[in-house]
Scaffold this active site. Structure first.
Site, short mmCIF file in Angstrom:
data_model
loop_
_atom_site.label_atom_id
_atom_site.label_comp_id
_atom_site.label_asym_id
_atom_site.label_seq_id
_atom_site.Cartn_x
_atom_site.Cartn_y
_atom_site.Cartn_z
N PHE A 150 0.81 -1.23 0.00
CA PHE A 150 0.00 0.00 0.00
C PHE A 150 0.83 1.27 0.00
O PHE A 150 0.33 2.34 -0.34
CB PHE A 150 -0.94 0.01 1.23
N LYS A 174 -1.03 -7.37 -9.38
CA LYS A 174 -2.03 -7.47 -8.30
C LYS A 174 -1.69 -6.36 -7.30
O LYS A 174 -0.83 -6.51 -6.43
CB LYS A 174 -1.94 -8.85 -7.64
N CYS A 282 9.62 1.87 3.36
CA CYS A 282 10.48 0.74 3.75
C CYS A 282 11.90 1.21 3.98
O CYS A 282 12.72 0.46 4.49
CB CYS A 282 10.44 -0.34 2.70
N GLU A 383 9.04 -3.99 13.21
CA GLU A 383 8.76 -2.94 12.22
C GLU A 383 7.48 -2.22 12.65
O GLU A 383 6.41 -2.81 12.66
CB GLU A 383 8.57 -3.55 10.82
#
Ligand code: NAD
Length: 490
Positions: A150, A174, A282, A383
Site C-alpha cells: 500500500f 495485483k 520501507c 517494524e
C-alpha cells in the site's frame, strides 16, 4: 464523500467487473471517507489467459519497437502527473509533494526500461573451438506477475511493469487492495499508450487472488513487495510451484549519528527520513543510534524539528506529514508506543491521541520520539511502520554496527559523520543492502538494484536496473558449427 471510484480489473485491454465485486472499503486515511470498494476476487484465470495469448506476438516484436509504448507511457504519466499524485494522496494519505516524488521515481523506471535494446543484449564468442561459435541470447519468460503493497501505490508497480514488458514478457499486476485507485488511473494510460491487448493486465483482490497467481501453471515469475511474513509465504509457495521469485520484505532501518556530524543538516534529514510519509516507507529511519556526545544535541534538535511538523490532510498546502493508512494501523502503532514507554523509554514527543481539527475521522499519529529504548527490546526489533523514532545510544561506531547486525532486517542503514574513515568502515561493514552516508533515505535510483538483505529480501535478483533484466529473461546458449562441406550441399 460517498464511493466515487469504481475499481475494475484491466484484462486484455478491457475493463472487467470482477466476480464478487462486493470487496472491502477503501478509505481516505485523512478523512475516513469511503472512496471505493476494492474487489477481493479478481479474475486470475482470465487475466493470465489474456497475458498468455498476447505473449507469442509480443515476444516477436523487436525490442526497439516494444519500447515505443513505454515512451508514450512516460509522456502520458508526465501529462497526468498532478492528477495521479492527487489520487495517490487521497488513497494513501502521504502529502502531495511526497506523492509527486514517488511518481517521479516510478517514471524513472519507465525511462530506464526504454534502454532495453542495449540492456537486453547477450554475449558471444567466435571460435570457442576451431570453426565453432557460441552465442548467448536473452529471452523473455512468458507471463510474469507482481504483487505490491500500500505504501507506494504507483511507484512500486513501476519497479516491475516497464522492465517486464520491455523484455518481451506479458504482465499481470495485483495491486494492494488498500490503494487500488492510482493503478486504475495508470491502467487507463496503459490503454492509451499502445500496448497490444493482454500485454499489461491488472487484477484486484486479496490472498485468494495471490494464491491463484502463485499456483497458475502459466505464471513463470513472481515479484513481491510487502511485509516479511507475507514475503516468506510467497517465496515458499512460488518456489513450490516452480516459479522464479523475488520478494522484498519489511524493514527496520538504523541511522548512526556520530559526534562529528553536522548538527543542523543531520537532524533535518533524519527528521524527514523518520517522519516523511508518516514513517510508512520501507527505507524510513526507525532507530537512531547516537554515538558518544551526539546524544544530547541530537535528542534536543530532532525533538524540536519533529514537534514543529504540521500534520494534516496531505492535499492541503503547508502540511508536512499525513495520516497512517488505516485506523487499525494507528491502533497498532499507538500500542507499540505504549509498550516502548512501558519498557523504560522516555517519550521526548508522544504522538498518540492526535486529532486534527476538521479531520476527526482521519487516522493520524503525531511524530513520536522514544529516547533510551533498550537496545534489545520489542521496539528495536519490530517494524512499526509509523512516525516513531526510537533513540538508542552507543559508545562507538563498532557498537552501532553491532546493534544493526543484531536486528533481523537488512534493508537500509545510514551514517552521519564528517569522518571519512568512520564512513568507509560503516559502508564496508553495515549488514544492509542499501547504505547511506550523510543520506537519510538510502534510496537507489532506477538504474541500480533496489537491494535489501536478510529478512528484508528473499531471492537473488533485486528490482530495478540490470537485476530486473536478469530476473525477467532466461539465457539461451547456442553453440554452432557450419562445416564448409555441408554448406556446399545447398
Ligand atoms: P502486506 O504484506 O500486508 O501486503 C502486500 C501485498 O501482499 C498486498 O498486495 C496484499 O494484498 C498481499 N497479501 C497480504 N497478505 C497476504 C497473504 N496472507 N497471502 C497472500 N498475499 C497477501 O504489506 P503492506 O502492509 O501492504 O505494505 C507494507 C509492508 O511492505 C511493510 O512491511 C514494508 O516494509 C514493506 N515494503 C517493503 C519494501 C521493500 O522494498 N523492501 C518496499 C515497500 C514496502
Amino acid at each position: 464523500m460517498s464511493a466515487q471510484y469504481e475499481v475494475l480489473d484491466y484484462i486484455g485491454g478491457e475493463w472487467r467487473k470482477p466476480p464478487n465485486a462486493e470487496g472491502v472499503e477503501v478509505r481516505n486515511p485523512a478523512t475516513g471517507d469511503v472512496l471505493a470498494r476494492s474487489p477481493m476476487a479478481g479474475s486470475v484465470s482470465e487475466a493470465v489467459a489474456a497475458a498468455s495469448a498476447a505473449f507469442p506476438e509480443w515476444r516477436a516484436v523487436p525490442p526497439a519497437e516494444r519500447i515505443q509504448p513505454l515512451f508514450r507511457l512516460k509522456q502520458l504519466l508526465d501529462e497526468n502527473f498532478d492528477a495521479i499524485a492527487r489520487v495517490i494522496t487521497t488513497e494513501n494519505g502521504k502529502t502531495l509533494d511526497e506523492a509527486r516524488a514517488e511518481l517521479r521515481r516510478g517514471i524513472e523506471n519507465v525511462e530506464t526500461a526504454c534502454g532495453i535494446p542495449l540492456m537486453m543484449q547477450g554475449d558471444n564468442l567466435e571460435n570457442v573451438a576451431r570453426g565453432i561459435d557460441e552465442l548467448m541470447f536473452r529471452q523473455p519468460l512468458g507471463v510474469v506477475t507482481a504483487i505490491t503493497p500500500f505504501n507506494f501505490p504507483a511507484m512500486i508497480p513501476l519497479w516491475f511493469l516497464p522492465y517486464a514488458v520491455a523484455c518481451g514478457n506479458t504482465f499481470v499486476l495485483k495491486p494492494s487492495e488498500r490503494v487500488p485507485l492510482s493503478i486504475v488511473h495508470i491502467m487507463e494510460l496503459i490503454g492509451q499508450a499502445g500496448f497490444p491487448p493482454g500485454v499489461v493486465n491488472a487484477v484486484n483482490g486479496g490472498k485468494p487472488v495471490v494464491d491463484a497467481l502463485l499456483e497458475h501453471r502459466d505464471v513463470k515469475a513472481v515479484s513481491f513487495v510487502g511485509s516479511t511474513p507475507v514475503a516468506r509465504y510467497i517465496y515458499a509457495q512460488a518456489a513450490a510451484h516452480g516459479k522464479r521469485v523475488q520478494c522484498q520484505g519489511g524493514a527496520k532501518n538504523h541511522v548512526v549519528v556520530m559526534p562529528d556530524a553536522d548538527r543542523e543538516t543531520t537532524s533535518r534529514i533524519v527528521a524527514d527520513s523518520a517522519f516523511g510519509c508518516a514513517g510508512q516507507r520501507c527505507l524510513a529511519v526507525s532507530v537512531a543510534v547516537t554515538v558518544g556526545e551526539s546524544r544530547d544535541w541530537f535528542c534536543s534538535s530532532i525533538r524540536d524539528l519533529a514537534a514543529s511538523l504540521k500534520v494534516g490532510n496531505g492535499l492541503e498546502t503547508g502540511v508536512q506529514m499525513g495520516p497512517v493508512i488505516t485506523a487499525q494501523s494507528r491502533e497498532r502503532i499507538e500500542a507499540l508506543i505504549a509498550k516502548g514507554a512501558g519498557q523504560g523509554a522516555q517519550a521526548l514527543l508522544d504522538g498518540r491521541g492526535l486529532s486534527v481539527p476538521g479531520y476527526e475521522g482521519g487516522s493520524f499519529v503525531g511524530p513520536t520520539i522514544l529516547d533510551g529504548v533498550p537496545a534489545a527490546s520489542e521496539l528495536t526489533g519490530t517494524e512499526i511502520f509509523g512516525p516513531v523514532l526510537s533513540v538508542v545510544h552507543a559508545g562507538s561506531v563498532e557498537e552501532a554496527i553491532r546493534l544493526i547486525s543484531d536486528c533481523e532486517y537488512g534493508n537500509a542503514a545510514s551514517i552521519f559523520t564528517s569522518d571519512g574513515a568512520a564512513a568507509r568502515k560503516f559502508r564496508h561493514e553495515a549488514p544492509t543492502g542499501n547504505v547511506g552516508v550523510n543520506i537519510g533515505v538510502a534510496a537507489p535510483m532506477a538504474y541500480f538494484p533496489f537491494s535489501g538483505w536478510r529478512a528484508s529480501f528473499l531471492g537473488a535478483l533485486h528490482a530495478q536496473g540490470k537485476d530486473a533484466i536478469e530476473f525477467y529473461t532466461d539465457k539461451k546458449v547456442v553453440i554452432e558449427r557450419w562445416p564448409k562441406e555441408w554448406s556446399r550441399r545447398f
